[in-house]
Design an enzyme around this catalytic site. Sequence first.
Site, PDB file in Angstrom:
ATOM      1  N   TYR A  62       0.841  -1.201   0.000  1.00 47.69           N
ATOM      2  CA  TYR A  62       0.000   0.000   0.000  1.00 47.69           C
ATOM      3  C   TYR A  62       0.873   1.246   0.000  1.00 47.69           C
ATOM      4  O   TYR A  62       1.871   1.316   0.715  1.00 47.69           O
ATOM      5  CB  TYR A  62      -0.904   0.011   1.244  1.00 47.69           C
ATOM      6  CG  TYR A  62      -1.749   1.252   1.353  1.00 47.69           C
ATOM      7  CD1 TYR A  62      -3.011   1.299   0.780  1.00 47.69           C
ATOM      8  CD2 TYR A  62      -1.277   2.388   2.009  1.00 47.69           C
ATOM      9  CE1 TYR A  62      -3.799   2.443   0.857  1.00 47.69           C
ATOM     10  CE2 TYR A  62      -2.051   3.548   2.085  1.00 47.69           C
ATOM     11  CZ  TYR A  62      -3.309   3.563   1.506  1.00 47.69           C
ATOM     12  OH  TYR A  62      -4.075   4.699   1.583  1.00 47.69           O
ATOM     13  N   GLU A  86      -3.582   7.492  -4.192  1.00 42.57           N
ATOM     14  CA  GLU A  86      -3.538   6.211  -3.485  1.00 42.57           C
ATOM     15  C   GLU A  86      -3.305   5.064  -4.466  1.00 42.57           C
ATOM     16  O   GLU A  86      -4.001   4.966  -5.472  1.00 42.57           O
ATOM     17  CB  GLU A  86      -4.856   5.976  -2.739  1.00 42.57           C
ATOM     18  CG  GLU A  86      -4.831   4.711  -1.883  1.00 42.57           C
ATOM     19  CD  GLU A  86      -6.167   4.449  -1.210  1.00 42.57           C
ATOM     20  OE1 GLU A  86      -7.175   4.280  -1.941  1.00 42.57           O
ATOM     21  OE2 GLU A  86      -6.206   4.410   0.030  1.00 42.57           O
TER      22      GLU A  86
END
Length: 386
Positions: free
Chosen positions: A109, A197
Amino acid sequence: MKIHEYQAKQLFKAYNVPVPDGNVAFSVDEAKKTAADLGGFPVVVKAQIHAGGRGKGGGVKLAASMEEVETHAREILGMTLFTHQTGPEGRLVKKLLVEAGQKIKKELYLSLLVDRATASIVIMISQDGGMDIEEVAAKTPERIIKIHVDPLMGIQGYQLRQAGFALELPSAAMKLFSGLLLNLYKFFIANDCSMVEINPLILTSDDKVLALDAKVDFDSNALYRHRELMDLRDLDEENPLEVEASKYNLNYINLDGNVGNIVNGAGLAMATMDIIKNAGATPANFMDVGGGATSEQVENAFRIILADDKVKAILINIFGGILRCDNFAQGVVDAAKKTGINIPVVVRMEGTNVEKGKKILSDAKLNLTTAVDLFDAAQKIAAAVN
Ligand code: GDP
Ligand code: MN
């Protein structure tokens, strides 16, 4: 302003942030053509909507053959996708991203955000990519590492290495990752992003790093500096009433309650939503008509709120500062006559020329209830809907 994954990946590519090969497709035939151009299988067929969680909702499918590309594309295009981010109404899929399938060794992530509290850009990284990052944050917050970048200094070499080590990348991938993060940071700053993101960022079986997913949100207040980005706006993904309101410079956000409200000033609008809640009702919208609303704006505000079926009553809360109460009252009367309001309306007005304003409202003989103060207004509007 949010954009689609395929658009974000095109921008990433221009900044040398590695992404899988692929292309957008608006039809099953285009999906097949793109798959053929990719020259191998598996191929991934991905729904393009402005909401995450598509994988779990059935909007991301791997295809091992051209027949499967066709089956998946047929199924996903035109489907209404339900994810934890679409709301109960779901989202209609109108386009696909068709991409070369990757061999994934690890899902990571990575995100960049503006952090107002520290006036910095915060880089968030985790080895637990692919899944719900909110869940990781709630259950194992120590698995998310934050690095604060001073925007005046820019991202530093040691911070790139710190991020790479935190991800426990193999040494072969370290340099690739540093380049990716550096370029992503440049992209973020150059385009006035508020959020980028990548979930998941992947480590491939041959130790490459790639952005497998891409979510980008631009600071809408800075878009005037990036005219070219405005073309990426997709009105299909926005609430139609919000799109309509933006044409008249009305700050309007659709919510799920049943009290429509028209207020001047964002702070007063927030306070008004609170008092509606406190009185036991729920707001159907946030609406700030601005300090100097014209009667035309007031009229449009009414029209937009009335177009929302959920609205069972309207609360008007105006403080006459720059905006004079008599002008506003005239706007309300004109709007009421034109749009034909057939639900209860409660008005609370204070400030410049308030007596004149109240007279205009009472002379118009509209079906309006006036309130003496905020508390009274809240009680009256709650009584109207409950
Ligand atoms: P999201 O569910 O909307 O966040 O969509 P993502 O783009 O993140 O895709 C969801 C999941 O699909 C990823 O976490 C991967 O596990 C899987 N996936 C996507 N692309 C590929 C691929 O090329 N190969 C493999 N094996 N899995 C993929
Ligand atoms: Mn994702």
